[in-house]
Design a protein around this motif. Structure first.
Motif, mmCIF file in Angstrom:
data_model
loop_
_atom_site.group_PDB
_atom_site.id
_atom_site.type_symbol
_atom_site.label_atom_id
_atom_site.label_comp_id
_atom_site.label_asym_id
_atom_site.label_seq_id
_atom_site.Cartn_x
_atom_site.Cartn_y
_atom_site.Cartn_z
ATOM 1 N N UNK A 85 0.695 -1.194 0.042
ATOM 2 C CA UNK A 85 -0.114 -0.105 0.209
ATOM 3 C C UNK A 85 0.863 1.134 -0.008
ATOM 4 N N UNK A 86 0.372 2.294 -0.780
ATOM 5 C CA UNK A 86 1.128 3.587 -0.733
ATOM 6 C C UNK A 86 0.154 4.604 -0.925
ATOM 7 N N UNK A 87 0.200 5.767 0.037
ATOM 8 C CA UNK A 87 -0.833 6.812 -0.324
ATOM 9 C C UNK A 87 0.114 8.053 -0.278
ATOM 10 N N UNK A 88 -0.212 9.051 -0.868
ATOM 11 C CA UNK A 88 0.557 10.327 -0.785
ATOM 12 C C UNK A 88 -0.100 11.162 -1.668
ATOM 13 N N UNK A 89 0.148 12.524 -1.480
ATOM 14 C CA UNK A 89 -0.199 13.613 -2.393
ATOM 15 C C UNK A 89 0.752 14.091 -3.586
ATOM 16 N N UNK A 90 0.125 13.682 -4.614
ATOM 17 C CA UNK A 90 0.630 14.211 -6.073
ATOM 18 C C UNK A 90 1.070 15.347 -6.102
ATOM 19 N N UNK A 91 2.544 15.905 -6.274
ATOM 20 C CA UNK A 91 3.012 17.077 -6.064
ATOM 21 C C UNK A 91 3.582 17.507 -4.739
ATOM 22 N N UNK A 92 3.438 16.821 -3.735
ATOM 23 C CA UNK A 92 3.738 16.904 -2.251
ATOM 24 C C UNK A 92 4.915 16.681 -2.163
ATOM 25 N N UNK A 93 5.348 16.841 -0.652
ATOM 26 C CA UNK A 93 6.854 16.743 -0.276
ATOM 27 C C UNK A 93 7.116 15.098 -0.511
ATOM 28 N N UNK A 94 8.496 14.636 -0.431
ATOM 29 C CA UNK A 94 9.065 13.276 -0.474
ATOM 30 C C UNK A 94 8.508 12.795 0.932
ATOM 31 N N UNK A 95 8.370 11.374 0.888
ATOM 32 C CA UNK A 95 7.779 10.886 2.257
ATOM 33 C C UNK A 95 8.641 9.455 2.359
ATOM 34 N N UNK A 96 8.887 9.074 3.583
ATOM 35 C CA UNK A 96 9.354 7.978 3.772
ATOM 36 C C UNK A 96 8.503 6.708 3.452
ATOM 37 N N UNK A 97 9.041 5.558 2.795
ATOM 38 C CA UNK A 97 8.104 4.384 2.432
ATOM 39 C C UNK A 97 8.815 3.026 2.056
ATOM 40 N N UNK A 98 8.501 2.242 1.656
ATOM 41 C CA UNK A 98 9.186 1.058 1.242
ATOM 42 C C UNK A 98 8.992 0.602 -0.373
ATOM 43 N N UNK A 99 9.980 0.031 -0.819
ATOM 44 C CA UNK A 99 9.893 -0.236 -2.191
ATOM 45 C C UNK A 99 9.163 -1.638 -2.339
#
Length: 151
Positions: free
Chosen positions: A75-89
């Protein structure tokens, strides 16, 4: 300009909506892609047998993607054009992730300690296409998947 090529002047695209449940219908280049990421032969064989499902909720610049690969869901959720965020590949390694529009293409850039993946998502008519390029130690490979909306 091809449908998936970008218009460099476009910063966001409210016309594209990926919302829905998408079933994988075709894949090319997966084994080479996984080899670059140092995925072992047994796991590559399993990955080749699994047909992924993408469940996407997309409203404006907010997106949530659940990629179901058999018993495993990323799962990944985020804001398109927003700041970078920590996640997993997708292979589980920690990374910094950024989402942005490049014309009609949603670009998901993942940068980890040893490798990077740049994934692109766009529409070709009623088919959703994802194309990911993995890079590790100067080597790279790309795989492409096509999806059909099921819900």
């Amino acid at each position: 300009m091809c449908k998936h090529e970008s218009n460099k002047n476009s910063r966001s695209n409210n016309e594209v909506d990926f919302t829905g449940t998408w079933e994988g219908i075709r894949v090319e280049g997966l084994d080479d892609f996984l080899c670059v990421l140092k995925v072992n032969m047994i796991k590559r064989g399993v990955a080749a047998m699994v047909t992924p499902t993408n469940v996407i909720r997309h409203e404006g610049d907010q997106i949530e993607v659940a990629v179901e690969l058999g018993p495993v869901t990323e799962r990944v959720e985020g804001t398109i054009g927003g700041p970078e965020f920590g996640s997993k590949m997708p292979i589980g390694d920690k990374c910094t992730r950024a989402l942005k529009w490049d014309g009609n293409v949603l670009v998901d850039t993942m940068v980890g300690e040893k490798q990077s993946i740049v994934a692109r998502r766009w529409m070709e008519g009623s088919t959703m296409v994802t194309q990911a390029t993995a890079t590790r130690k100067g080597k790279s490979a790309t795989h492409t998947r096509w999806y059909q909306r099921s819900k």
